[in-house]
Motif scaffolding. Structure first.
Motif, PDB file in Angstrom:
ATOM      1  N   TYR A 236      43.347  -0.326  31.138  1.00  0.00           N
ATOM      2  CA  TYR A 236      43.391   0.674  30.069  1.00  0.00           C
ATOM      3  C   TYR A 236      42.415   1.832  30.281  1.00  0.00           C
ATOM      4  O   TYR A 236      41.911   2.403  29.329  1.00  0.00           O
ATOM      5  CB  TYR A 236      43.096  -0.003  28.725  1.00  0.00           C
ATOM      6  N   ILE A 237      42.167   2.181  31.511  1.00  0.00           N
ATOM      7  CA  ILE A 237      41.196   3.237  31.776  1.00  0.00           C
ATOM      8  C   ILE A 237      41.907   4.588  31.906  1.00  0.00           C
ATOM      9  O   ILE A 237      43.119   4.637  32.121  1.00  0.00           O
ATOM     10  CB  ILE A 237      40.383   2.868  33.039  1.00  0.00           C
ATOM     11  N   ASN A 238      41.166   5.669  31.738  1.00  0.00           N
ATOM     12  CA  ASN A 238      41.689   7.049  31.870  1.00  0.00           C
ATOM     13  C   ASN A 238      42.879   7.315  30.942  1.00  0.00           C
ATOM     14  O   ASN A 238      43.829   8.003  31.315  1.00  0.00           O
ATOM     15  CB  ASN A 238      42.118   7.353  33.312  1.00  0.00           C
ATOM     16  N   ASN A 239      42.825   6.763  29.745  1.00  0.00           N
ATOM     17  CA  ASN A 239      43.909   6.946  28.762  1.00  0.00           C
ATOM     18  C   ASN A 239      45.267   6.488  29.257  1.00  0.00           C
ATOM     19  O   ASN A 239      46.296   7.009  28.846  1.00  0.00           O
ATOM     20  CB  ASN A 239      43.999   8.405  28.300  1.00  0.00           C
ATOM     21  N   LYS A 240      45.263   5.541  30.167  1.00  0.00           N
ATOM     22  CA  LYS A 240      46.545   5.023  30.668  1.00  0.00           C
ATOM     23  C   LYS A 240      46.712   3.575  30.239  1.00  0.00           C
ATOM     24  O   LYS A 240      45.740   2.890  29.935  1.00  0.00           O
ATOM     25  CB  LYS A 240      46.549   5.066  32.194  1.00  0.00           C
ATOM     26  N   VAL A 241      47.942   3.125  30.245  1.00  0.00           N
ATOM     27  CA  VAL A 241      48.215   1.715  30.016  1.00  0.00           C
ATOM     28  C   VAL A 241      48.970   1.213  31.239  1.00  0.00           C
ATOM     29  O   VAL A 241      50.176   1.404  31.364  1.00  0.00           O
ATOM     30  CB  VAL A 241      49.042   1.508  28.737  1.00  0.00           C
ATOM     31  N   ASN A 242      48.217   0.636  32.160  1.00  0.00           N
ATOM     32  CA  ASN A 242      48.829   0.236  33.428  1.00  0.00           C
ATOM     33  C   ASN A 242      49.296  -1.216  33.397  1.00  0.00           C
ATOM     34  O   ASN A 242      48.751  -2.077  34.087  1.00  0.00           O
ATOM     35  CB  ASN A 242      47.835   0.441  34.571  1.00  0.00           C
TER      36      ASN A 242
ATOM     37  N   GLY B 114      30.562  -2.564  20.474  1.00  0.00           N
ATOM     38  CA  GLY B 114      29.850  -1.363  20.916  1.00  0.00           C
ATOM     39  C   GLY B 114      29.825  -1.200  22.429  1.00  0.00           C
ATOM     40  O   GLY B 114      29.250  -0.249  22.953  1.00  0.00           O
ATOM     41  N   MET B 115      30.469  -2.137  23.140  1.00  0.00           N
ATOM     42  CA  MET B 115      30.516  -2.003  24.613  1.00  0.00           C
ATOM     43  C   MET B 115      31.419  -0.824  24.968  1.00  0.00           C
ATOM     44  O   MET B 115      32.497  -0.692  24.400  1.00  0.00           O
ATOM     45  CB  MET B 115      31.147  -3.248  25.253  1.00  0.00           C
ATOM     46  N   ARG B 116      30.981  -0.007  25.923  1.00  0.00           N
ATOM     47  CA  ARG B 116      31.847   1.104  26.310  1.00  0.00           C
ATOM     48  C   ARG B 116      32.766   0.690  27.466  1.00  0.00           C
ATOM     49  O   ARG B 116      32.728   1.259  28.553  1.00  0.00           O
ATOM     50  CB  ARG B 116      30.998   2.320  26.672  1.00  0.00           C
ATOM     51  N   ILE B 117      33.547  -0.328  27.194  1.00  0.00           N
ATOM     52  CA  ILE B 117      34.496  -0.817  28.193  1.00  0.00           C
ATOM     53  C   ILE B 117      35.882  -0.718  27.584  1.00  0.00           C
ATOM     54  O   ILE B 117      36.066  -1.040  26.409  1.00  0.00           O
ATOM     55  CB  ILE B 117      34.197  -2.296  28.536  1.00  0.00           C
ATOM     56  N   HIS B 118      36.856  -0.260  28.365  1.00  0.00           N
ATOM     57  CA  HIS B 118      38.210  -0.099  27.819  1.00  0.00           C
ATOM     58  C   HIS B 118      38.994  -1.405  27.856  1.00  0.00           C
ATOM     59  O   HIS B 118      39.728  -1.713  26.938  1.00  0.00           O
ATOM     60  CB  HIS B 118      38.963   0.982  28.590  1.00  0.00           C
TER      61      HIS B 118
END
Ligand SMILES: Nc1nc2c(ncn2[C@@H]2O[C@H](COP(=O)(O)OP(=O)(O)O)[C@@H](O)[C@H]2O)c(=O)[nH]1
Ligand SMILES: [Mg+2]
Length: 241
Positions: free
Chosen positions: A123-129, A153-157
């Protein structure tokens, strides 16, 4: 790729096991595999034993008495790996949802680019792979990741990702005997513990493909463990400060 072990938990993966083992070994001569099988009724472990003759001293097998969940299978695998000299320790599924070709990318993120923990992220870079999941499952997973991000609060997608490379020091530092969860929440808990210890976490984009062989072991118990577990995990971390 030296000093690397890929831990693969299995339960009834007879249709995938040989192919996944061959695919992982074909990435590098120096990679090892540990299969943690929960006495699969389809005799997955027997197939692994047969392959051990071909992959002598590279393919390891631990058989547990009964199905005891993904989380405890990994904890077993982590402790086993820490007793050896592996520097890079992977989590990976047996069902080809995680592409073995991505192992090298995750390895390099840790070895060359300074990550302590590299996540194969959907789910990174606004994608759903994600390929081949129905809308319901996709939405559930995507929203779960958002939910966990907000609560912890983790900044993980991709907080529930199960395709991960740990540097040895991460697993040495986290108190593995205190890891509580066994399903998806296990994946969240491991990342949260690494985050609290301020390890550097990097997400590497990967494409996740739903299994084409065998069956998913996802259950509603695993989902509710994650929903409620995340809140209690966060609250406990606040009180410990
Ligand atoms: N040893 C062990 N492996 C498990 C257990 N549950 C699932 N697995 C394995 O964990 C991986 C992911 O499980 P899977 O059913 O594909 O979950 P899904 O991808 O979320 O549908 C696969 O390799 C399974 O065989 C378990 O209780 N014990
Ligand atoms: Mg799967």
């Amino acid at each position: 790729m030296q000093d690397t072990v890929v831990i693969i938990p299995t339960y009834n993966e007879i249709e995938n096991i040989e192919a996944i083992i061959r695919a992982v070994f074909s990435q590098s001569d120096n990679i090892h595999i540990l299969i943690v099988d929960d006495n699969s009724p389809d005799l997955t472990a027997l197939k692994v034993k047969a392959l051990q003759e071909e992959f002598l001293n590279r393919l390891f097998l631990k058989i547990r008495k009964e199905k005891a969940g993904l989380g405890t299978a990994y904890i077993h695998g982590f402790n086993w790996s820490l007793n050896k000299s592996y520097q890079y320790i992977f989590e990976m599924d047996a069902d080809f949802s995680h592409n073995p070709k991505d192992l090298i990318k995750l390895y390099k993120a840790c070895k060359d680019d300074g990550a302590d923990l590299a996540i194969g992220s959907r789910y990174i870079n606004n994608k759903v792979n994600v390929v081949n999941w129905d809308m319901k499952r996709l939405l559930m997973s995507y929203l779960a990741s958002k939910y966990v991000r907000v609560i912890t609060g983790m900044r993980i997608h991709d907080t529930t990702a199960g395709f991960v490379c740990y540097k040895r020091t991460v697993l040495e530092t986290i108190d593995l005997s205190k890891i509580k969860f066994i399903g998806y929440a296990f994946q969240i808990e491991m990342k949260f513990k690494a985050y609290l210890k301020t390890f550097k976490i990097t997400e590497v984009p990967v494409i996740f493909t739903d299994r084409t062989r065998g069956e998913s072991k996802l259950s509603s118990g695993i989902i509710s463990e994650a929903v409620f577990g995340v809140i209690s995990m966060k609250l406990k971390s606040l009180f410990k400060k």
